[in-house]
Write a protein that holds these residues in place. Structure first.
Motif, PDB file in Angstrom:
ATOM      1  N   ILE A 187       0.960  -1.329  -0.425  1.00 28.32           N
ATOM      2  CA  ILE A 187       0.249   0.056   0.079  1.00 28.32           C
ATOM      3  C   ILE A 187       0.981   1.553  -0.047  1.00 28.32           C
ATOM      4  CG2 ILE A 187       0.135   0.178   2.033  1.00 28.32           C
ATOM      5  CD1 ILE A 187      -3.009   1.126   1.906  1.00 28.32           C
ATOM      6  N   ARG A 188       0.262   2.528  -1.103  1.00 24.99           N
ATOM      7  CA  ARG A 188       1.865   3.595  -1.119  1.00 24.99           C
ATOM      8  C   ARG A 188       0.918   3.697   0.040  1.00 24.99           C
ATOM      9  NH1 ARG A 188       3.316   4.838  -5.632  1.00 24.99           N
ATOM     10  NH2 ARG A 188       2.575   7.406  -5.652  1.00 24.99           N
ATOM     11  N   VAL A 189       1.727   4.993   0.707  1.00 27.46           N
ATOM     12  CA  VAL A 189       1.896   6.229   2.285  1.00 27.46           C
ATOM     13  C   VAL A 189       2.294   7.168   2.147  1.00 27.46           C
ATOM     14  CG1 VAL A 189       2.294   6.379   4.792  1.00 27.46           C
ATOM     15  CG2 VAL A 189       0.998   3.986   3.795  1.00 27.46           C
ATOM     16  N   GLN A 190       1.175   8.351   2.107  1.00 30.58           N
ATOM     17  CA  GLN A 190       2.173   9.242   2.640  1.00 30.58           C
ATOM     18  C   GLN A 190       2.018  10.431   3.560  1.00 30.58           C
ATOM     19  OE1 GLN A 190       2.963  12.389  -0.581  1.00 30.58           O
ATOM     20  NE2 GLN A 190       4.030  12.417   1.396  1.00 30.58           N
ATOM     21  N   PHE A 191       3.466  10.314   3.915  1.00 32.75           N
ATOM     22  CA  PHE A 191       3.528  11.169   5.441  1.00 32.75           C
ATOM     23  C   PHE A 191       3.435  12.685   5.619  1.00 32.75           C
ATOM     24  CE2 PHE A 191       5.956   7.247   5.735  1.00 32.75           C
ATOM     25  CZ  PHE A 191       4.995   6.229   6.653  1.00 32.75           C
TER      26      PHE A 191
ATOM     27  N   PRO B  90       5.461   9.751  -1.908  1.00 27.24           N
ATOM     28  CA  PRO B  90       4.849   8.357  -0.932  1.00 27.24           C
ATOM     29  C   PRO B  90       5.978   6.592  -1.642  1.00 27.24           C
ATOM     30  CG  PRO B  90       3.335   9.468  -3.011  1.00 27.24           C
ATOM     31  CD  PRO B  90       4.356  10.128  -3.007  1.00 27.24           C
ATOM     32  N   VAL B  91       5.793   6.808   0.245  1.00 27.05           N
ATOM     33  CA  VAL B  91       6.509   5.190  -0.402  1.00 27.05           C
ATOM     34  C   VAL B  91       5.336   3.905  -0.276  1.00 27.05           C
ATOM     35  CG1 VAL B  91       8.216   4.352   1.195  1.00 27.05           C
ATOM     36  CG2 VAL B  91       7.852   6.161   1.643  1.00 27.05           C
ATOM     37  N   SER B  92       5.934   2.832  -1.293  1.00 28.98           N
ATOM     38  CA  SER B  92       5.401   1.412  -0.875  1.00 28.98           C
ATOM     39  C   SER B  92       5.883   0.887   0.666  1.00 28.98           C
ATOM     40  CB  SER B  92       5.194   0.994  -2.405  1.00 28.98           C
ATOM     41  OG  SER B  92       4.534  -0.337  -2.269  1.00 28.98           O
ATOM     42  N   ILE B  93       4.938   0.520   0.820  1.00 29.03           N
ATOM     43  CA  ILE B  93       5.252  -0.330   2.384  1.00 29.03           C
ATOM     44  C   ILE B  93       4.117  -2.132   2.090  1.00 29.03           C
ATOM     45  CG2 ILE B  93       5.077  -0.690   4.631  1.00 29.03           C
ATOM     46  CD1 ILE B  93       4.663   2.119   4.723  1.00 29.03           C
ATOM     47  N   PRO B  94       4.549  -3.364   2.780  1.00 31.54           N
ATOM     48  CA  PRO B  94       4.058  -4.943   2.581  1.00 31.54           C
ATOM     49  C   PRO B  94       3.361  -3.920   3.417  1.00 31.54           C
ATOM     50  CG  PRO B  94       6.132  -5.294   2.518  1.00 31.54           C
ATOM     51  CD  PRO B  94       5.977  -3.770   2.685  1.00 31.54           C
ATOM     52  N   VAL B  95       1.518  -4.389   3.210  1.00 30.35           N
ATOM     53  CA  VAL B  95       0.594  -4.564   4.155  1.00 30.35           C
ATOM     54  C   VAL B  95       1.127  -5.089   5.490  1.00 30.35           C
ATOM     55  CG1 VAL B  95      -2.447  -5.598   4.586  1.00 30.35           C
ATOM     56  CG2 VAL B  95      -1.081  -3.748   3.007  1.00 30.35           C
TER      57      VAL B  95
ATOM     58  N   GLU C  23      -5.251  -0.817  -3.441  1.00 36.21           N
ATOM     59  CA  GLU C  23      -5.286   0.281  -4.636  1.00 36.21           C
ATOM     60  C   GLU C  23      -5.209   1.611  -4.361  1.00 36.21           C
ATOM     61  OE1 GLU C  23      -5.508  -1.086  -7.455  1.00 36.21           O
ATOM     62  OE2 GLU C  23      -5.582  -3.115  -6.772  1.00 36.21           O
ATOM     63  N   ASP C  24      -5.845   2.050  -2.817  1.00 33.02           N
ATOM     64  CA  ASP C  24      -5.477   3.939  -2.320  1.00 33.02           C
ATOM     65  C   ASP C  24      -4.545   4.248  -2.318  1.00 33.02           C
ATOM     66  OD1 ASP C  24      -8.629   4.097  -3.441  1.00 33.02           O
ATOM     67  OD2 ASP C  24      -8.786   3.004  -1.375  1.00 33.02           O
ATOM     68  N   SER C  25      -3.794   5.099  -2.608  1.00 32.52           N
ATOM     69  CA  SER C  25      -2.845   6.456  -1.362  1.00 32.52           C
ATOM     70  C   SER C  25      -3.354   6.344  -0.646  1.00 32.52           C
ATOM     71  CB  SER C  25      -2.085   7.232  -2.646  1.00 32.52           C
ATOM     72  OG  SER C  25      -0.923   7.135  -1.950  1.00 32.52           O
ATOM     73  N   ILE C  26      -2.900   6.378   0.398  1.00 36.00           N
ATOM     74  CA  ILE C  26      -3.554   6.892   2.426  1.00 36.00           C
ATOM     75  C   ILE C  26      -2.022   7.902   2.310  1.00 36.00           C
ATOM     76  CG2 ILE C  26      -2.834   6.268   4.666  1.00 36.00           C
ATOM     77  CD1 ILE C  26      -4.113   3.449   3.299  1.00 36.00           C
ATOM     78  N   THR C  27      -2.858   8.548   3.058  1.00 40.11           N
ATOM     79  CA  THR C  27      -1.981  10.392   3.406  1.00 40.11           C
ATOM     80  C   THR C  27      -2.748  10.232   4.951  1.00 40.11           C
ATOM     81  OG1 THR C  27      -2.563  11.166   1.575  1.00 40.11           O
ATOM     82  CG2 THR C  27      -2.311  12.696   3.410  1.00 40.11           C
ATOM     83  N   LEU C  28      -0.551   9.862   6.052  1.00 39.69           N
ATOM     84  CA  LEU C  28      -1.025   9.357   7.589  1.00 39.69           C
ATOM     85  C   LEU C  28      -0.710  10.840   7.737  1.00 39.69           C
ATOM     86  CD1 LEU C  28       0.542   6.630   8.554  1.00 39.69           C
ATOM     87  CD2 LEU C  28      -2.035   7.035   7.853  1.00 39.69           C
ATOM     88  N   GLN C  29      -1.084  11.780   8.593  1.00 44.68           N
ATOM     89  CA  GLN C  29      -0.482  12.867   9.579  1.00 44.68           C
ATOM     90  C   GLN C  29       0.111  12.187  10.512  1.00 44.68           C
ATOM     91  OE1 GLN C  29      -3.294  15.969   9.580  1.00 44.68           O
ATOM     92  NE2 GLN C  29      -3.458  16.550   7.873  1.00 44.68           N
ATOM     93  N   TYR C  30       1.220  13.166  10.824  1.00 44.52           N
ATOM     94  CA  TYR C  30       2.170  12.230  11.792  1.00 44.52           C
ATOM     95  C   TYR C  30       2.728  13.466  13.344  1.00 44.52           C
ATOM     96  CZ  TYR C  30       5.699  14.458   9.268  1.00 44.52           C
ATOM     97  OH  TYR C  30       6.972  15.511   8.711  1.00 44.52           O
TER      98      TYR C  30
END
Length: 516
Positions: free
Chosen positions: A36-40, A52-57, A117-124
């Motif tokens: 899954i793609r994650v944007q911090f 965005p970074v691709s991370i194994p679920v 399938e989605d790109s997730i935006t995570l706020q930190y």
């Protein structure tokens, strides 16, 4: 004949079942979901930390996300910053935010909020870099007061000085390093109900049942001039003007009273600058916010917001159905400590101190590039309300769950949690963003009078009528340390701003200092 152990109670059986379920869930992340793609994104500034970074679920746990973000920011492994991650489905509606407590699969994918399938935006948001250890023993029990201790407060500068107020008409300053009394502040003619240090550590203010406020030099124990007279009934609460808002050399102090008024004093000239009148009942608590507003709660069921410079009323917040006992601000901790922090380094110049105090306040209050000061109020109607007075006169959330009067509320220093203490023997934890219930901290067998977070927001201490203090782990909601020792009810407790000591006092007339 062998001793037969009693069967586990219902609560113990439930706790074991819950723990087993949690462990099973954490272990059961499917391996076949791919990546899954994650944007911090930084919650305070809104800036992203790279692409965005691709991370194994299967590996997308909160701990691994923290390691990855530290790597992206090129932080030294020995200075890794702990982060808290949140997903916002709608950035304009903070109540729809989801905290990533364990991993992305159980927080977002399994509930159907997102797919691979989605790109997730995570706020930190960074958590406190330093870590406070739980206090576990009483290092000193200091006698001296002749009556019950009603208030305790550590100096904002360090854990070595503690001020107390007592029913014996005196306040005292104790040296917590040696466990000895330093000064006895004599002058009041009735109970000292409240003590408060100025943010720069230079003055201690005390409020009493003799209707006066007095100012003291904590280094010498001498009174600074004459008492501040004006209230016609006893003083219930004190609040210093935040350091970054003060006119240099002219700090101001607000005092609330049973006479339904709040008075703002010029500390140097000892004159009343303005009187905030409008409440129809005793004013139970006053707070001076970092944006130039004063907040007051009263037994007339209302909370009022005032302009500190003009002395005029801005809003009246009326939702409670009974006395409002207490209120707290999300920025209380940084306003109390001003330019003092865990490093112990203070700027040399006054300009530098004001700048540091302002920066610390703005950092603590910034959400999505806006300065937001939140307010929480506790009442005899068994409820708590969460407010954002700058944007609305309606509460953001109504926090229900206590079975009796709610006596005390406080925000964690990082502004993410609220703790409430009630006459139902319970402490409750709430999410400070949306008011959602987190946990009930069960263990006290008498009404809980007061709670205080550790400076790193990971621990909470509570004092009760049952003669004990208890230290709780905020993340798990479990009891960390049980601290018996007081011989009677514990009325007042404070955690030093540097995190090393807890001070407590109560009906047994002894001040106790606790350390790890």
């Amino acid at each position: 004949m062998a001793t037969v152990l009693p069967p586990p109670s219902k609560r113990q059986r439930t706790a074991v079942a819950e723990k087993a379920k949690e462990q099973q869930e954490i272990e059961s992340i499917p391996n076949n979901l791919g990546s899954i793609r994650v944007q911090f994104v930084d919650q305070g500034t809104g800036q992203s930390s790279g692409a965005p970074v691709s991370i194994p679920v299967a590996d997308a746990t909160a701990r691994n996300l923290e390691l990855l973000l530290n790597t992206l920011q090129r932080n030294d492994p020995s200075e890794r910053i702990p982060y808290r991650f949140t997903y916002h489905a709608d950035p304009s509606d903070l109540s729809k935010a989801v905290d990533i407590s364990n991993d992305l699969y159980h927080s977002l994918l399994k509930p159907g909020l997102k797919t691979t399938e989605d790109s997730i935006t995570l706020q930190y948001t960074p958590q406190a870099v330093f870590r406070v250890r739980a206090v576990s023993r009483c290092s000193s029990s200091i006698p001296g007061h002749g009556e019950a201790i009603l208030a305790t407060s550590f100096s904002p500068r360090s854990s070595s000085k503690l001020a107390t107020g007592s029913g014996d008409s005196t306040a005292r300053i104790f040296d917590c390093d040696t466990g000895t009394p330093l000064h006895t502040l004599k002058g009041h003619t009735s109970w000292v109900l409240v003590v408060s240090w100025s943010p720069d550590d230079s003055t201690v203010a005390t409020g009493s049942m003799d209707n006066t406020v007095r100012l003291w030099d904590p280094k010498t124990g001498e009174a600074l001039g004459t008492p501040l007279k004006g209230h016609s009934k006893w003083v219930t609460s004190l609040a210093w003007e935040p350091y970054h808002l003060q006119t240099p050399g002219r700090p101001r102090l607000a005092s609330s009273s049973k006479d339904s008024t709040v008075r703002i004093w010029d500390v140097v000239s000892k004159r009343i600058e303005s009187v905030l009148s409008g409440h129809k009942g005793s004013v139970s608590c006053v707070r001076w916010g970092g944006t130039g507003r004063i907040y007051t709660s009263s037994h007339d069921k209302s909370v009022k917001v005032w302009d500190a410079n003009k002395g005029t009323l801005i809003h009246t917040l009326s939702s409670h159905a009974h006395w409002v006992n207490h209120l707290a601000l999300s920025t209380d901790f940084v306003l109390r400590t001003a330019y003092h922090d865990h490093t112990g380094e203070t700027p040399e110049t006054q300009e530098g101190r004001i700048k540091k105090a302002r920066e610390r306040f703005e950092k603590a209050a910034t959400i999505n590039n806006e300065i937001v000061e939140r307010l929480v109020t506790a009442s005899d109607d068994f409820t708590i309300f969460l407010w954002e007075p700058s944007s609305s006169t309606k509460p953001l959330a109504r926090l229900m769950g206590h079975q009796k009067q709610v006596n005390y509320v406080t925000f964690s220093p990082d502004g993410l949690h609220i703790a409430s203490a009630g006459w139902d023997n319970h402490v409750k934890l709430w999410n400070a963003r949306d008011g959602k219930f987190i946990a009930t901290l069960r263990g006290h067998v008498g009404p809980v009078y007061m709670t205080c977070f550790s400076p790193d927001s990971r621990l909470l201490v509570s004092g009760s009528k049952d003669c004990t203090l208890k230290v709780w782990d905020v993340r798990t909601g479990k009891l960390k340390e049980d601290l018996p020792g007081h011989k009677d009810e514990v009325y007042a407790v404070d955690w030093s701003p540097d995190g090393t000591k807890v001070g407590s006092g109560g009906k047994d007339k002894a001040v106790r200092i606790w350390c790890h």
